[in-house]
Design an enzyme around this catalytic site. Structure first.
Site, PDB file in Angstrom:
ATOM      1  N   THR A   1       0.914  -1.433   0.079  1.00 36.91           N
ATOM      2  CA  THR A   1       0.098  -0.073   0.006  1.00 36.91           C
ATOM      3  C   THR A   1       0.985   1.331   0.107  1.00 36.91           C
ATOM      4  O   THR A   1       1.876   1.178   0.742  1.00 36.91           O
ATOM      5  CB  THR A   1      -0.876  -0.034   1.453  1.00 36.91           C
ATOM      6  OG1 THR A   1      -0.153   0.101   2.297  1.00 36.91           O
ATOM      7  CG2 THR A   1      -1.786  -1.188   1.178  1.00 36.91           C
TER       8      THR A   1
ATOM      9  N   ASP B   1       7.138  -1.115 -11.812  1.00 38.56           N
ATOM     10  CA  ASP B   1       6.595   0.231 -11.677  1.00 38.56           C
ATOM     11  C   ASP B   1       7.093   0.957 -12.655  1.00 38.56           C
ATOM     12  O   ASP B   1       7.833   2.077 -12.622  1.00 38.56           O
ATOM     13  CB  ASP B   1       7.198   0.623 -10.165  1.00 38.56           C
ATOM     14  CG  ASP B   1       6.468   1.811  -9.833  1.00 38.56           C
ATOM     15  OD1 ASP B   1       5.525   2.461 -10.194  1.00 38.56           O
ATOM     16  OD2 ASP B   1       6.723   2.354  -8.475  1.00 38.56           O
TER      17      ASP B   1
ATOM     18  N   ASP C   1      12.698   5.806 -12.452  1.00 42.22           N
ATOM     19  CA  ASP C   1      12.149   5.700 -11.045  1.00 42.22           C
ATOM     20  C   ASP C   1      12.974   4.307 -10.626  1.00 42.22           C
ATOM     21  O   ASP C   1      12.446   3.671  -9.682  1.00 42.22           O
ATOM     22  CB  ASP C   1      10.858   5.683 -10.728  1.00 42.22           C
ATOM     23  CG  ASP C   1      10.631   6.099  -9.197  1.00 42.22           C
ATOM     24  OD1 ASP C   1      11.837   6.294  -8.603  1.00 42.22           O
ATOM     25  OD2 ASP C   1       9.653   5.763  -8.745  1.00 42.22           O
TER      26      ASP C   1
ATOM     27  N   GLU D   1       0.724   6.545  -4.116  1.00 38.44           N
ATOM     28  CA  GLU D   1       0.368   6.433  -5.296  1.00 38.44           C
ATOM     29  C   GLU D   1      -0.649   5.424  -5.670  1.00 38.44           C
ATOM     30  O   GLU D   1      -1.555   5.672  -6.603  1.00 38.44           O
ATOM     31  CB  GLU D   1       1.577   6.499  -6.221  1.00 38.44           C
ATOM     32  CG  GLU D   1       2.643   7.605  -6.117  1.00 38.44           C
ATOM     33  CD  GLU D   1       2.197   9.010  -6.383  1.00 38.44           C
ATOM     34  OE1 GLU D   1       1.884   8.892  -7.834  1.00 38.44           O
ATOM     35  OE2 GLU D   1       2.077   9.892  -5.794  1.00 38.44           O
TER      36      GLU D   1
ATOM     37  N   ASN E   1      12.115  -0.597  -6.864  1.00 38.43           N
ATOM     38  CA  ASN E   1      11.395  -0.903  -8.026  1.00 38.43           C
ATOM     39  C   ASN E   1      11.764  -2.218  -8.969  1.00 38.43           C
ATOM     40  O   ASN E   1      11.441  -2.097 -10.125  1.00 38.43           O
ATOM     41  CB  ASN E   1      11.170   0.325  -9.002  1.00 38.43           C
ATOM     42  CG  ASN E   1      10.060   1.267  -8.318  1.00 38.43           C
ATOM     43  OD1 ASN E   1       9.259   0.655  -7.617  1.00 38.43           O
ATOM     44  ND2 ASN E   1      10.255   2.647  -8.598  1.00 38.43           N
TER      45      ASN E   1
HETATM   46  N1  LIG Z   1       3.253  -7.759 -10.637  1.00 34.40           N
HETATM   47  C1  LIG Z   1       3.894  -8.052  -9.268  1.00 34.40           C
HETATM   48  N2  LIG Z   1       4.181  -9.122  -8.477  1.00 34.40           N
HETATM   49  C2  LIG Z   1       4.326  -9.195  -7.284  1.00 34.40           C
HETATM   50  N3  LIG Z   1       4.673  -8.173  -6.544  1.00 34.40           N
HETATM   51  C3  LIG Z   1       4.314  -6.716  -6.908  1.00 34.40           C
HETATM   52  C4  LIG Z   1       4.139  -6.704  -8.426  1.00 34.40           C
HETATM   53  N4  LIG Z   1       3.780  -5.414  -8.743  1.00 34.40           N
HETATM   54  C5  LIG Z   1       4.106  -4.781  -7.677  1.00 34.40           C
HETATM   55  N5  LIG Z   1       4.061  -5.763  -6.611  1.00 34.40           N
HETATM   56  C6  LIG Z   1       4.808  -5.206  -5.204  1.00 34.40           C
HETATM   57  O1  LIG Z   1       4.090  -4.017  -4.781  1.00 34.40           O
HETATM   58  C7  LIG Z   1       5.009  -3.030  -4.661  1.00 34.40           C
HETATM   59  C8  LIG Z   1       4.700  -1.605  -5.042  1.00 34.40           C
HETATM   60  O2  LIG Z   1       4.539  -1.886  -6.526  1.00 34.40           O
HETATM   61  P1  LIG Z   1       4.849  -0.735  -7.362  1.00 34.40           P
HETATM   62  O3  LIG Z   1       4.379  -1.077  -8.821  1.00 34.40           O
HETATM   63  O4  LIG Z   1       6.417  -0.131  -7.156  1.00 34.40           O
HETATM   64  O5  LIG Z   1       3.976   0.620  -6.985  1.00 34.40           O
HETATM   65  P2  LIG Z   1       4.172   2.016  -6.114  1.00 34.40           P
HETATM   66  O6  LIG Z   1       3.897   3.018  -7.022  1.00 34.40           O
HETATM   67  O7  LIG Z   1       3.533   1.907  -4.857  1.00 34.40           O
HETATM   68  O8  LIG Z   1       5.645   1.947  -5.751  1.00 34.40           O
HETATM   69  C9  LIG Z   1       6.305  -3.496  -5.180  1.00 34.40           C
HETATM   70  O9  LIG Z   1       7.450  -2.873  -4.513  1.00 34.40           O
HETATM   71  C10 LIG Z   1       6.167  -5.045  -4.810  1.00 34.40           C
HETATM   72  O10 LIG Z   1       6.569  -5.487  -3.622  1.00 34.40           O
HETATM   73 MG   LIG Z   2       7.497   1.353  -6.643  1.00 39.25          MG
END
Ligand SMILES: Nc1ncnc2c1ncn2[C@@H]1O[C@H](COP(=O)(O)OP(=O)(O)O)[C@@H](O)[C@H]1O
Ligand SMILES: [Mg+2]
Length: 256
Positions: free
Chosen positions: A59, A207, A190, A62, A195
């Site tokens: 959570t 991300d 980023d 964004e 990420n």
């Molecule tokens: N496809 C996925 N499979 C497993 N975990 C994921 C996946 N996408 C995101 N996550 C988990 O969720 C977290 C946040 O996702 P992210 O895309 O980086 O969003 P934010 O914008 O909140 O940083 C990641 O660091 C990872 O731990």
């Molecule tokens: Mg992220």
């Protein structure tokens, strides 16, 4: 003033709340599931992209990421938060992106476009041959992608991962950055140990909402910062290549 249409919309949304299996257990943040998110989720559900929602994997300010089920296969559902996402920053980035010239100006329009942008960036990245979560579909502010994980759960972020050969991991990420630039014509923008997920012996870039095409005014600056972040993280773990050398190699000395 409330009219009949608004009442009907509210009724539909209330119905969706009870219909979307698993949703009632998600009490993380009530404001996540505003009516548009619910409609997006419902659409994805009725089309069979999601069978049931599971718990949150992450959570943030964004976006939130949830585990969900699609006919017995786990998928990751990223929901951009229409109320708390940094809409101004998104707007600045997206208006300079030629792929998104015709989007509306409202908070909602920008966040929906941002979601579409992450989907499209992941697709381009995947097509260029690097490891990213395979994007399945998006609707409004909801993006569904392959879940990166195994029977133990989601793959860890690079900062928490255990790997034996740091040099090999560094080299692979640097090669991903090169491929993104040369083949996908994208810069992540980023990149950090938050990420990048690490699993099955390989790094996965995630991300990619902010990733931009090479013609974007931020592209060279983003590339430099991504390379600096990578070197900072690995500087004590293995030998790294000078940022200026990679910049030279990819875009010539004019950009330094
Ligand atoms: N496809 C996925 N499979 C497993 N975990 C994921 C996946 N996408 C995101 N996550 C988990 O969720 C977290 C946040 O996702 P992210 O895309 O980086 O969003 P934010 O914008 O909140 O940083 C990641 O660091 C990872 O731990
Ligand atoms: Mg992220």
């Amino acid at each position: 003033m409330r009219d009949r249409q608004t009442d009907e919309f509210d009724k539909k949304v209330d119905e969706l709340r009870t219909k979307i299996k698993g949703l009632d257990q998600l009490k993380v943040r009530d404001d996540v599931f505003d009516e548009y998110t619910l409609l997006g989720l419902y659409k994805l559900l009725s089309k069979g992209w999601i069978t049931a929602m599971g718990g949150p994997i992450s959570t943030g300010k964004e976006a939130n990421v949830y585990l969900a089920d699609r006919d017995g296969t786990p998928v990751a559902v990223k929901i951009y938060l229409t109320r708390t996402a940094n809409f101004k920053k998104m707007q600045d980035y997206i208006t300079a992106d030629r792929r998104f010239i015709n989007i509306g100006k409202s908070r909602r329009d920008v966040i929906f476009a941002w979601t579409r942008k992450e989907f499209s960036n992941l697709k381009r990245a995947e097509e260029s041959g690097i490891l990213v979560p395979h994007p399945l579909v998006f609707d409004r502010n909801v993006l569904v992608m392959d879940f990166l994980g195994d029977e133990h759960g989601a793959f860890p972020q690079l900062r928490l991962a255990e790997y034996e050969d740091a040099q090999a991991v560094y080299d692979e990420i640097l090669e991903d950055i090169r491929i993104l630039w040369r083949k996908a014509k994208l810069v992540h923008g980023d990149l950090s140990e938050y990420n990048i997920l690490y699993g099955k012996g390989h790094p996965y870039l995630i991300d990619m909402g902010q990733a931009v095409t090479l013609d974007h005014p931020h592209a060279p600056g983003f590339l430099k910062r991504d390379l600096e972040q990578l070197n900072r993280f690995f500087s004590e773990q293995c030998s790294t290549i000078e940022v200026s050398d990679t910049l030279d190699e990819l875009c010539g000395s004019s950009l330094q």
